[in-house]
Design an enzyme around this catalytic site. Structure first.
Site, mmCIF file in Angstrom:
data_model
loop_
_atom_site.group_PDB
_atom_site.id
_atom_site.type_symbol
_atom_site.label_atom_id
_atom_site.label_comp_id
_atom_site.label_asym_id
_atom_site.label_seq_id
_atom_site.Cartn_x
_atom_site.Cartn_y
_atom_site.Cartn_z
ATOM 1 N NE ARG A 238 29.306 17.057 -1.611
ATOM 2 C CZ ARG A 238 28.014 17.065 -1.348
ATOM 3 N NH1 ARG A 238 27.554 16.529 -0.245
ATOM 4 N NH2 ARG A 238 27.183 17.637 -2.178
ATOM 5 C CB SER B 205 21.876 9.879 5.305
ATOM 6 O OG SER B 205 22.833 10.886 5.265
ATOM 7 C CG ASP C 288 20.653 12.941 5.943
ATOM 8 O OD1 ASP C 288 19.983 12.570 6.922
ATOM 9 O OD2 ASP C 288 20.318 12.706 4.757
HETATM 10 C C1 BG6 Z 1 23.014 16.890 2.039
HETATM 11 C C2 BG6 Z 1 23.881 15.841 2.625
HETATM 12 O O1 BG6 Z 1 22.932 17.767 3.086
HETATM 13 O O2 BG6 Z 1 21.710 16.500 1.736
HETATM 14 C C3 BG6 Z 1 23.580 14.429 2.180
HETATM 15 O O3 BG6 Z 1 25.203 16.222 2.583
HETATM 16 C C4 BG6 Z 1 22.110 14.247 2.343
HETATM 17 O O4 BG6 Z 1 24.291 13.502 2.896
HETATM 18 C C5 BG6 Z 1 21.510 15.147 1.345
HETATM 19 O O5 BG6 Z 1 21.689 12.937 2.321
HETATM 20 C C6 BG6 Z 1 20.102 14.877 1.036
HETATM 21 O O6 BG6 Z 1 19.985 15.200 -0.270
HETATM 22 P P1 BG6 Z 1 20.049 14.219 -1.491
HETATM 23 O O7 BG6 Z 1 19.142 14.893 -2.463
HETATM 24 O O8 BG6 Z 1 21.463 14.214 -1.948
HETATM 25 O O9 BG6 Z 1 19.550 12.914 -1.030
HETATM 26 C C1 GLC Z 2 16.292 8.016 4.934
HETATM 27 C C2 GLC Z 2 17.160 7.618 6.088
HETATM 28 C C3 GLC Z 2 17.358 8.779 7.015
HETATM 29 C C4 GLC Z 2 17.833 9.969 6.279
HETATM 30 C C5 GLC Z 2 16.888 10.281 5.149
HETATM 31 C C6 GLC Z 2 17.335 11.475 4.342
HETATM 32 O O1 GLC Z 2 15.035 8.240 5.410
HETATM 33 O O2 GLC Z 2 16.604 6.533 6.750
HETATM 34 O O3 GLC Z 2 18.261 8.444 8.046
HETATM 35 O O4 GLC Z 2 17.928 11.067 7.159
HETATM 36 O O5 GLC Z 2 16.775 9.182 4.321
HETATM 37 O O6 GLC Z 2 18.537 11.255 3.723
#
Ligand code: BG6
Ligand code: GLC
Ligand code: GLC
Length: 924
Positions: A549, A610, A664
């Site tokens: 996003r 993340s 994240d």
């Molecule tokens: C959201 C974030 O909070 O949760 C993402 O904006 C994050 O960046 C995510 O990785 C985790 O959820 P998913 O299910 O989209 O991997």
């Molecule tokens: C993976 C990444 C970590 C992140 C998590 C959730 O474990 O290594 O940085 O926080 O996924 O998205």
């Protein structure tokens, strides 16, 4: 002559005066015999009315109508298909309740080859009257003793035996081996059995007996045994009809018509329990004063009215009541009676059958009557024969009306104009009474002319059929065992979870100290959660979850306003070159800026990234390694902020001011922290899993300073990469790991997060299929396809509001064709896998909150955890299982879970805002 039993007819103490006392002898007694015989005559119209009324009741019961209660029960059995003839093995069959006061034990060997039969060995035991009317335990102990006595004579040794229990009373079945007695019928009335599971009662008795190791694997009604034991002729035999002590039928109904079943495919065997049919409109006109008297004297007054006109237990009694009346009125036996004629049960079915048999000459009838202590005159024999014939003819005709109702039902449910069907018949009335079947057949032809019915007598009283059901049940039970064995490693004990928590604590401490640990415990340079005074417009990027996003975050006095757009990152970009990936990201930013009218502005930017990064400051993050589905080249070991800035440089037109890079988990914690100052933990359970929390700076070896806090990105997905979780890892985890792009890495994440749970389920299903437990052992291409199971499916399948048929529909959408047994097993696999994931996650959270509590030397800690991620949010039970595990493992922490509504992008903007606020303060 053996007895069919007469014990259903008991003089009840304190009963009101008997209706028979109302029987008066007419002045002209020569009319009496034809009058009595006339009462037993049933017209075609009356039979049709019974047929229609029974059919109505059957359909109401199938629809699950509760009120008014339908006149028949229509009890589903757990038999879903007629036998294939391939069942094999040795089985013990125990029959109780079909034939009066007798109990039968059989040893049945199924050959596994259609048409090949081996005669069963059997033994019959008479049940003493006091046992039939005594405490339930006594009856089942008696049955267990008979079993032992029978087996003593066979060379069975101490091998484990599988038993099928033929229990011929109305029961609510909830499984092939679970059946609750609704009410006793016929001559039984043992206390403490109604409302109980009769299989359990038998198991308990066998255990008390203790001589043989016998597993009760199936329970069936006698009608079902009769139907299942029938040799398939031209077509399968799909109706079982019993006229023995009592009467009843079962047939194969379309499952979708049975409201109580959660099934829309295939057929299921329904026991009609037509003995209880009592519709005043239909039965009233055919009930005689003798039927009323019989009912009045029976053990179950007012119940089983239909059965009492047909069942073998009652035919002799009806004849006796008529003859006694005729004798009393002086029309028979010179007006004399005998003790046998006046005693309930004095005349048995066998007497009636023999006397009625046209081939039995008058001399034979005389002899039988004399045996009954009567003194027949020359003309009496003929009268008596007429009475017997009238009672039995009516029974056969009524039975035909009921069978015709079942046939009509079959025609309706199969939507067939004409029906060709085989009916298996069983019971001593058929065996003893030669005319019964022919009257039945004739009448059925009249009532259901469009049905072509062949009647096939059961050869061994249904024992073979019970063994067939038992064989199927045994196979299903063996499958269940294999399923349990397969799922056992997923079921973690409290001790195992506490051990995970303890290991996690140890790894956290080591990671913070900079010692070797699978937890990297990365400092994030976020030292404070927002205080609400932050203001401004910020750009944010959010990369690494399901969606990429770009966001515009406006932090103002009234709150935070977000505008965002989702862009896709094709797999070829995520796993292509680093340059390509970052160029793509910048393209998306430019597009967003244009659409939002922000082109040319250089807003501060927060980057939610993340993945594990070593940070030396807020705006610097060296990617340690990719995780989840990313693997772009030339990025690991690089500063991600630099890679982004370089890409910006390549797109000369844009200017961006990257202020902070944020994991994240941190974004989520900050985002929730904006609303709740207690939020000091961030948790993600989505594509991947991870957590961060506020640690005391003094505990963080790699960052200078002893006071204050710092948010630590634990990167707990890698927990166990040093082998410490190997004890918990199943063969399926190993397969998932092997097939992943980062084998050996992120072992904790691979047991918990959305990217992997579906794959664990798929590998488990493949294994169960190879064992023959699922999908009839047929491996399909679909099941071999990687990633066909998305997290979404797990969440959908486990949703409480879904019926099993919907579960099946979801799986069918994936191209899997499965039975409802398969669907149930798939559901159980999903539950086991997601439950373990939630519990492991809970053990991790427990370790974190306990660490915070101990850091602060608190007796009790109140803390909030900000959570995000599709698995956590969409799965129906995940969040509550995490919370329950935390309560169990960290009882001194009061933990509130806050779901982040706005994603980590907002958090990244807030980190940026805090950084800008602090920077401004420094300037001031
Ligand atoms: C959201 C974030 O909070 O949760 C993402 O904006 C994050 O960046 C995510 O990785 C985790 O959820 P998913 O299910 O989209 O991997
Ligand atoms: C993976 C990444 C970590 C992140 C998590 C959730 O474990 O290594 O940085 O926080 O996924 O998205
Ligand atoms: C009684 C029982 C029924 C059984 C029938 C024939 O009606 O209630 O379950 O099938 O007798 O034995």
């Amino acid at each position: 002559m053996d007895s069919i039993g007469s014990l259903g007819l008991q003089q009840r103490e304190g009963a009101p005066s008997c209706p028979q006392e109302g029987l008066r002898c007419p002045s002209n007694s020569s009319e009496l015999v034809p009058e009595c015989l006339q009462q037993f005559r049933v017209t075609g119209a009356q039979l049709r009315q019974i047929q229609t009324s029974l059919l109505d009741s059957m359909e109401q019961a199938l629809k699950g109508q509760a009120s008014p209660a339908p006149a028949v029960r229509m009890l589903p059995t757990y038999v879903g298909s007629t036998p294939h003839g391939t069942e094999k093995g040795d089985f013990v069959v125990l029959e109780l309740g079909a034939t009066g006061a007798s109990l039968r034990v059989l040893w049945v060997t199924l050959m596994g080859i259609e048409g090949h039969k081996m005669e069963p060995r059997s033994q019959e035991f008479m049940i003493p009257q006091e046992v039939m009317l005594g405490p339930g335990q006594q009856l089942f102990d008696f049955a267990a003793r008979c079993l032992s006595e029978f087996l003593d004579a066979l060379p069975v040794g101490n091998q484990g035996l599988q038993l099928g229990f033929s229990f011929s009373f109305p029961c609510h079945q909830t499984g092939l081996d679970k059946s609750t007695l609704i009410s006793w019928t016929k001559g039984f009335r043992c206390s403490g059995v109604e409302g109980q599971d009769v299989v359990q009662l038998l198991r308990d008795a066998i255990q008390r007996q203790g001589t043989y190791s016998i597993d009760v694997v199936a329970v069936v009604n006698d009608t079902v045994g009769t139907m299942m034991g029938c040799e398939p002729g031209v077509g399968p035999c799909e109706v079982g009809l019993v006229v023995d002590t009592g009467t009843n039928a079962c047939y194969m109904e379309e499952a979708r018509h049975v409201a109580v079943l959660d099934e829309d495919r295939g057929r299921v065997c329904i026991s009609v329990e037509w003995g209880s049919f009592s519709d005043d409109g239909a039965l009233g006109p055919v009930l005689t004063i003798f039927d009323r008297t019989l009912d009045h004297e029976s053990l179950n007054l007012g119940a089983q009215r239909f059965e009492k006109m047909i069942g073998g237990l009652y035919l002799g009694e009806l004849v006796r009541l008529v003859l006694a009346h005729l004798a009393r009125c002086g029309v028979l036996f010179g007006g004399y009676t005998s003790p046998a004629l006046l005693r309930q049960g004095g005349i048995l079915l066998e007497h009636v059958a023999e006397m009625e048999d046209p081939s039995a000459g008058a001399a034979r009838v005389h002899a039988i009557l004399q045996d009954l202590g009567l003194n027949p005159r020359a003309s009496d024999a003929e009268f008596v024969q007429h009475v017997c014939a009238a009672v039995c003819t009516r029974a056969a005709q009524l039975c035909a009306a009921a069978l015709a109702a079942v046939l009509s039902r079959l025609q309706h449910s199969r939507e067939q104009q004409t029906l060709q069907i085989a009916v298996a018949t069983g019971g001593r009335v058929f065996e003893r009474h030669p005319r019964f079947l022919s009257i039945l057949q004739e009448t059925v032809m009249l009532l259901a002319p469009e049905c072509d019915v062949s009647f096939i007598p059961s050869v061994d009283g249904g024992g073979q059929g019970v063994a067939m059901v038992t064989a199927v049940a045994a196979r299903l039970a063996a499958h269940r065992c294999l399923l349990e064995e397969t799922l056992a490693p997923f079921r973690l004990t409290r001790e195992q979870l506490a051990a995970v928590q303890a290991q996690m604590r140890e790894a956290m401490a080591k990671g913070l100290q900079g010692e070797a640990s699978s937890l990297r415990m990365l400092p994030t340079y976020v030292r404070a959660t927002p205080d609400g005074s932050e203001r401004g417009d910020f750009l944010a990027l959010d990369l690494g979850g399901t969606n990429f996003r770009v966001l515009l975050v406006r932090v103002a006095t009234g709150g935070v306003q977000i505008t965002s757009q989702i862009y896709s990152i094709p797999e070829c970009v995520a796993q292509g070159s680093g340059q390509q990936l970052f160029d793509h990201i910048v393209d998306c930013i430019v597009d967003f800026q244009e659409k939002q009218g922000l082109s040319g502005q250089s807003l501060p930017l927060g980057f939610t990234f993340s993945f594990p990064c070593t940070q030396l400051g807020l705006d610097q993050g060296i990617l340690l390694n990719w995780t989840k589905g990313f693997n772009a080249s030339d990025c690991e070991g690089q500063d991600v902020v630099c890679l982004l800035r370089e890409a910006i440089g390549r797109r000369q037109a844009v200017e961006l001011n990257v202020v902070a890079i944020v994991n994240d988990t941190v974004g989520t914690m900050m985002s929730c922290g904006y609303e709740d100052p207690h939020c000091e933990v961030g948790l993600i359970v989505g594509t991947g899993t991870n957590a961060c929390y506020m640690e005391e700076l003094r505990n963080v070896a790699s960052v200078a300073g002893d006071s204050g806090h710092m948010c630590i990105n634990m990167e707990w997905g890698a927990f166990g990469d040093d082998g410490s979780l190997s004890m918990l890892s199943t063969r399926f985890d190993a397969s998932v790991d092997q097939a992943s792009i980062n084998t050996g890495k992120q072992r904790f994440e691979k047991m918990i997060s959305g990217m992997y749970l579906g794959e664990i389920v798929r590998h488990t299903l493949l294994h169960l299929t190879s064992l023959g437990v699922l999908f009839r052992g047929q491996q399909t291409q679909h099941l071999q396809t990687r990633d066909i199971f998305k997290t979404k499916f797990l969440s959908e399948i486990e949703s409480d509001s879904l019926a099993l048929r919907q579960v099946r529909a979801i799986l069918e959408d994936l191209g899997l064709s499965l039975t409802s047994d398969d669907a149930l097993m798939v559901l159980e696999v999903c539950q086991a896998v997601s439950q373990r994931a939630a519990q492991l996650c809970g053990a991790g959270v427990a370790a974190v909150v306990e660490k915070i509590r101990e850091n602060r030397g608190l007796e009790e800690l109140t803390v909030s955890v900000g959570v995000d991620g599709t698995l956590y949010k969409l799965h129906p039970h995940f969040s509550s299982l995490v919370a329950a595990t935390v309560r169990e493992l960290a009882p001194r922490c009061v933990v509130t879970f806050l779901q982040s509504e706005d994603g980590s992008g907002k958090g990244a903007a807030l980190v940026t805002a805090v950084a800008c606020r602090l920077a401004q303060m420094t300037c001031v």
